[in-house]
Design a protein around this motif. Structure first.
Motif, mmCIF file in Angstrom:
data_model
loop_
_atom_site.group_PDB
_atom_site.id
_atom_site.type_symbol
_atom_site.label_atom_id
_atom_site.label_comp_id
_atom_site.label_asym_id
_atom_site.label_seq_id
_atom_site.Cartn_x
_atom_site.Cartn_y
_atom_site.Cartn_z
ATOM 1 N N SER A 164 2.714 28.595 8.356
ATOM 2 C CA SER A 164 1.668 27.623 8.680
ATOM 3 C C SER A 164 0.318 28.081 8.150
ATOM 4 O O SER A 164 -0.554 27.267 7.848
ATOM 5 C CB SER A 164 1.596 27.405 10.195
ATOM 6 O OG SER A 164 1.228 28.588 10.857
ATOM 7 N N VAL A 165 0.159 29.420 8.027
ATOM 8 C CA VAL A 165 -1.073 29.972 7.453
ATOM 9 C C VAL A 165 -0.978 30.040 5.928
ATOM 10 O O VAL A 165 -1.884 29.627 5.206
ATOM 11 C CB VAL A 165 -1.354 31.378 8.023
ATOM 12 C CG1 VAL A 165 -2.554 32.009 7.329
ATOM 13 C CG2 VAL A 165 -1.598 31.309 9.529
ATOM 14 N N LEU A 166 0.163 30.563 5.429
ATOM 15 C CA LEU A 166 0.310 30.789 3.987
ATOM 16 C C LEU A 166 0.571 29.509 3.206
ATOM 17 O O LEU A 166 0.204 29.418 2.035
ATOM 18 C CB LEU A 166 1.463 31.769 3.732
ATOM 19 C CG LEU A 166 1.220 33.234 4.087
ATOM 20 C CD1 LEU A 166 2.453 34.063 3.739
ATOM 21 C CD2 LEU A 166 0.006 33.773 3.337
ATOM 22 N N GLY A 167 1.223 28.513 3.847
ATOM 23 C CA GLY A 167 1.594 27.295 3.125
ATOM 24 C C GLY A 167 0.436 26.635 2.400
ATOM 25 O O GLY A 167 0.480 26.465 1.176
ATOM 26 N N PRO A 168 -0.634 26.252 3.120
ATOM 27 C CA PRO A 168 -1.768 25.617 2.431
ATOM 28 C C PRO A 168 -2.392 26.516 1.358
ATOM 29 O O PRO A 168 -2.806 26.032 0.302
ATOM 30 C CB PRO A 168 -2.768 25.364 3.568
ATOM 31 C CG PRO A 168 -1.938 25.302 4.809
ATOM 32 C CD PRO A 168 -0.828 26.275 4.586
ATOM 33 N N LEU A 169 -2.421 27.848 1.619
ATOM 34 C CA LEU A 169 -2.997 28.766 0.628
ATOM 35 C C LEU A 169 -2.146 28.818 -0.635
ATOM 36 O O LEU A 169 -2.655 28.710 -1.757
ATOM 37 C CB LEU A 169 -3.115 30.172 1.227
ATOM 38 C CG LEU A 169 -4.186 30.377 2.297
ATOM 39 C CD1 LEU A 169 -4.079 31.774 2.872
ATOM 40 C CD2 LEU A 169 -5.572 30.163 1.708
ATOM 41 N N LEU A 170 -0.829 28.993 -0.446
ATOM 42 C CA LEU A 170 0.065 29.087 -1.606
ATOM 43 C C LEU A 170 0.081 27.769 -2.376
ATOM 44 O O LEU A 170 0.107 27.770 -3.612
ATOM 45 C CB LEU A 170 1.482 29.439 -1.142
ATOM 46 C CG LEU A 170 1.686 30.861 -0.620
ATOM 47 C CD1 LEU A 170 3.107 31.045 -0.101
ATOM 48 C CD2 LEU A 170 1.414 31.879 -1.726
ATOM 49 N N GLY A 171 0.072 26.651 -1.642
ATOM 50 C CA GLY A 171 0.033 25.355 -2.319
ATOM 51 C C GLY A 171 -1.185 25.240 -3.212
ATOM 52 O O GLY A 171 -1.108 24.762 -4.346
ATOM 53 N N GLY A 172 -2.332 25.702 -2.701
ATOM 54 C CA GLY A 172 -3.560 25.671 -3.494
ATOM 55 C C GLY A 172 -3.507 26.601 -4.691
ATOM 56 O O GLY A 172 -3.917 26.235 -5.802
ATOM 57 N N VAL A 173 -2.980 27.822 -4.488
ATOM 58 C CA VAL A 173 -2.907 28.810 -5.581
ATOM 59 C C VAL A 173 -2.009 28.309 -6.694
ATOM 60 O O VAL A 173 -2.373 28.346 -7.884
ATOM 61 C CB VAL A 173 -2.405 30.163 -5.040
ATOM 62 C CG1 VAL A 173 -2.077 31.110 -6.198
ATOM 63 C CG2 VAL A 173 -3.439 30.804 -4.127
ATOM 64 N N PHE A 174 -0.801 27.834 -6.347
ATOM 65 C CA PHE A 174 0.128 27.355 -7.377
ATOM 66 C C PHE A 174 -0.462 26.163 -8.125
ATOM 67 O O PHE A 174 -0.355 26.062 -9.346
ATOM 68 C CB PHE A 174 1.470 26.945 -6.751
ATOM 69 C CG PHE A 174 2.286 28.108 -6.260
ATOM 70 C CD1 PHE A 174 2.339 29.293 -6.966
ATOM 71 C CD2 PHE A 174 3.004 28.023 -5.082
ATOM 72 C CE1 PHE A 174 3.088 30.369 -6.519
ATOM 73 C CE2 PHE A 174 3.760 29.083 -4.617
ATOM 74 C CZ PHE A 174 3.797 30.263 -5.338
ATOM 75 N N PRO A 315 -8.223 23.605 -4.964
ATOM 76 C CA PRO A 315 -7.028 23.536 -4.105
ATOM 77 C C PRO A 315 -6.826 24.809 -3.278
ATOM 78 O O PRO A 315 -6.459 24.737 -2.110
ATOM 79 C CB PRO A 315 -5.894 23.323 -5.110
ATOM 80 C CG PRO A 315 -6.539 22.598 -6.252
ATOM 81 C CD PRO A 315 -7.919 23.180 -6.348
ATOM 82 N N THR A 316 -7.066 25.968 -3.892
ATOM 83 C CA THR A 316 -6.901 27.235 -3.164
ATOM 84 C C THR A 316 -7.870 27.312 -1.998
ATOM 85 O O THR A 316 -7.488 27.651 -0.868
ATOM 86 C CB THR A 316 -7.136 28.435 -4.101
ATOM 87 O OG1 THR A 316 -6.252 28.330 -5.220
ATOM 88 C CG2 THR A 316 -6.885 29.747 -3.369
ATOM 89 N N MET A 317 -9.146 26.990 -2.243
ATOM 90 C CA MET A 317 -10.146 27.082 -1.183
ATOM 91 C C MET A 317 -9.928 26.016 -0.104
ATOM 92 O O MET A 317 -10.308 26.211 1.054
ATOM 93 C CB MET A 317 -11.553 26.954 -1.771
ATOM 94 C CG MET A 317 -12.012 28.181 -2.543
ATOM 95 S SD MET A 317 -11.827 29.719 -1.597
ATOM 96 C CE MET A 317 -12.971 29.403 -0.235
#
Length: 688
Positions: A164-174, A315-317
């Motif tokens: 739930s924490v990493l999902g939005p971050l990883l989605g933005g990074v990719f 997207p990452t931010m």
């Protein structure tokens, strides 16, 4: 009271959970299951921050909600089928099939060329995701004994908290560094590893349990939900509210609902037993769960669009900006569950939680293109905290309100209604956003009729592709951004009255006393977008194992010693139960194999010898006749303590599987190597 029985490993019959497998093999298998769960959990959150980019490339802003909704509807409908088919045909093969189906869906999503393709492939992915969710949790019960279940299922809860924490971050990074397509491609290597590890190390018995699977009921409830979501997402945008298509869909949904009720009344094993709605608490919780899902997933879907399009963050931010909301959910969810489990008081949490969620929505409505990061973070945190306060408690309250036979289906039922609410909420949010945006952009471009615009850029293009905002004249851009900002924040204003309904409903909940065995559910049940279906037996085993691990070994033995009417050190009681289980114990060697200091074992040995409860034959201790009586009383006290936690479930007509569970836990907790009792004040102050 059921009599104490020998543990399975000392007798014949089929091996019990976890027997005949090395600890390392079990850990590797659990790791592969965690990878499977990771795939399904990640896909609930990783897509959200990629959605604005996906819409920009594929077009179809009006269909954005369906990228989320298709996955949710498919996984929700598939969950009960996967669970019962796994019982019937063996969970290993079904779990592998779920992984393969999920990976096929992921690969197809990655190569989708338009929005309809992506939506269809997300549904395929959701069908597999439902299986990953329910089967990974169920296989834990096949691999480990009831006493260990709480510890391992806690790992699955941790996976949900992490994703739930990493999902939005990883989605933005990719999305920013590679391509939005990698949001789906990343599943392939993880899934292939899980597939091979499962094939190599997962060895579980095929325990065939015959089920009358309610295929028709499953199809009908999925169809009803789909009709409702189609009405919500297409009404007022694609078709007018009074159009034949929308009216036809609404009528079809109503007819299918009537058919569903008739089918469920006759089904041997209904998807949702209608008798549950005769329980007032269940019906009220179903309403609140629906609203929580409506608000939670609707907001999580459209907030990244606000951040990326209106605030202009990457997207990452945008993933980083979402963290306060996730933090609020996790902190309050965990905290409220622990407080309720310890105090037994719970009614305040759904009331306060829905109230704070409503305040959070109003705060989100007040955001604009000029809002600061701190202002947004505060609003996100308040909204997440409100959801967290109510989410844990709903599952707990439902478990406390139903008879044992309905424990499993009622637990998954609470999440089921949140899933339907989530699908409906995302669709409704999308409809409001699209209609508001279209109208406001038309006004902006009408007011700017005299300005020179780039060729092929109009309100339709700006609504369909947010990237075209950058091509607009500088003097027009603020008005367009304001149209985007107010269209999204208006959504939260419209959602506030819906949450207010849940706030009012929460006041009508009756605060019954909690059963001792009703404990805060793990994070997988709190954050999962689709139901995590478990049987009543599995749900009870999880709750009792969590209690056993939480209360501490010293407290366990102090309590059962007092209950048995004996004046012994906790370690002495533990030692007697070990000797009763194994026939004999050598104290010096025992200290080498258990994490209990030798001086504690020596002191316990001396006490039971002085009380003539054991005899020493060489280096071995064996029970005397008096010691057998004391150990039997201790074993009965342990069993009675467990049974007492079950409250009215442990009635005169208690089910045999519940009796079996108490017997298994009694055998394990009364003499396993993992026990860690100790004296109140060991020499030197050391505490194991």
């Amino acid at each position: 009271m059921a009599q104490h029985v020998s543990p399975p490993e000392l007798g014949g019959g089929a091996p019990g959970p976890g027997q005949g497998q090395g600890h390392r093999t079990v850990l590797v298998a659990i790791g592969a299951l965690l990878l499977g769960m990771l795939l399904a959990a990640l896909d609930q959150t990783i897509v959200s921050t990629a959605l604005p980019t996906i819409v920009s490339e594929l077009g179809g802003m009006e269909h954005l909600s369906w990228v989320v909704t298709a996955y949710m509807l498919a996984s929700t409908a598939a969950t009960p089928l996967w669970g019962k088919l796994g019982d019937q045909y063996g969970r290993k093969k079904l779990f592998q099939a779920a992984i393969v189906l999920f990976l096929i869906g992921s690969a197809l999503c990655g190569i989708a060329q338009n929005m309809p393709q992506l939506i269809a492939f997300r549904a395929v992915q959701g069908l597999g995701g439902g299986g990953l969710m329910v089967l990974s949790m169920a296989i834990v019960g096949d691999l480990v004994s009831p006493r260990e279940r709480g510890k391992y299922q806690g790992l699955f809860g941790a996976v949900f908290g992490t994703t739930s924490v990493l999902g939005p971050l990883l989605g933005g990074v990719f999305t920013q560094q590679l391509s939005w397509r990698w949001v789906f491609y990343i599943n392939l290597p993880i899934g292939i590893v899980a597939l091979f590890v499962i094939a190599a190390v997962l060895h579980i018995p095929v325990r065939s349990a015959r089920h009358t699977i309610d295929y028709l009921g499953t199809f009908l409830i999925a169809s009803v939900a789909t009709c409702l979501v189609l009405v919500a997402s297409l009404g007022g945008t694609t078709w007018a509210w009074d159009s034949p298509q929308i009216i036809g869909l609404a009528v079809l949904g109503a007819v299918l609902l009537v058919c569903f009720v008739r089918v469920e009344r006759r089904a041997a094993e209904p998807v949702i037993p209608l008798r549950l709605f005769g329980i007032r608490t269940f019906s009220l919780v179903a309403v609140i769960s629906f609203v929580v899902g409506f608000a939670m997933f609707g907001a999580m879907t459209y907030l990244p669009t606000f951040l990326q399009v209106v605030q202009g963050v990457t997207p990452t931010m945008s993933g980083v900006h979402m963290l306060p909301m996730v933090a609020g959910m996790l902190i309050m969810s965990t905290g409220s569950g622990q407080i309720v489990s310890r105090t037994g008081r719970w009614k305040v949490f759904p009331i306060v939680g829905t109230g704070v969620t409503c305040v959070g929505l109003l705060l989100l409505h007040g955001l604009s293109e000029n809002s600061s990061t701190w202002e947004m973070s505060l609003c996100f945190f308040v909204f997440g905290a409100g959801l967290g306060l109510v989410m844990q408690v709903l599952v707990l309250v439902v478990q406390n309100s139903v008879p044992y036979a309905d424990l499993g289906v009622a637990t998954s039922g609470a999440t089921f209604f949140r899933s339907i609410g989530a699908s409906f909420g995302v669709a409704v949010f999308g409809t409001i956003f699209t209609s508001r945006l279209t109208g406001k952009l038309d006004e902006v471009f009408a007011a700017a009729a005299g300005q020179a615009l780039p060729p092929g850029v109009g309100p339709e293009q700006v609504a369909a592709d947010p990237r075209t905002v950058a091509r607009l004249p500088a003097e027009l851009r603020p008005s367009v951004l304001h149209a985007y900002a107010s269209s999204i924040t208006d959504v939260f204003l419209y959602a506030a009255p819906v949450v207010l309904v849940a706030f009012v409903v929460a006041w009508f909940l009756k605060e019954d006393k909690l059963r001792g065995s009703v404990t805060a559910p793990d994070t997988s049940q709190t954050l999962a977008s689709n139901p995590v279906e478990r049987s009543s037996y599995e749900e009870c085993a999880r709750a009792l194992s969590v209690l056993g691990s939480r209360e501490g070994r010293k407290a366990v033995y102090e309590r059962i010693t007092a209950r048995a009417g004996l004046d012994l050190l906790p370690a002495a009681s533990w030692l007697l139960l070990r000797i009763r289980r194994h026939g004999t114990v050598e104290p010096a060697r025992l200290a080498e194999h258990v994490p209990v200091p030798l001086e504690v074992i020596t002191r316990a040995s001396r006490q039971v010898e002085e009380r003539s409860l054991v005899l020493r034959e060489g280096t071995q201790l064996i029970l005397t006749e008096e010691g057998v009586g004391a150990a039997t009383r201790l074993a009965a006290a342990r069993e009675e303590s467990l049974a007492e936690l079950l409250g009215d479930w442990w009635g005169p007509d208690r089910p045999t599987d519940l009796v079996k569970l108490v017997e298994e836990l009694t055998a394990e907790l009364s003499g396993s190597d993992a026990e860690r009792p100790h004296d109140p004040d060991p020499p030197g102050g050391s505490r194991p």
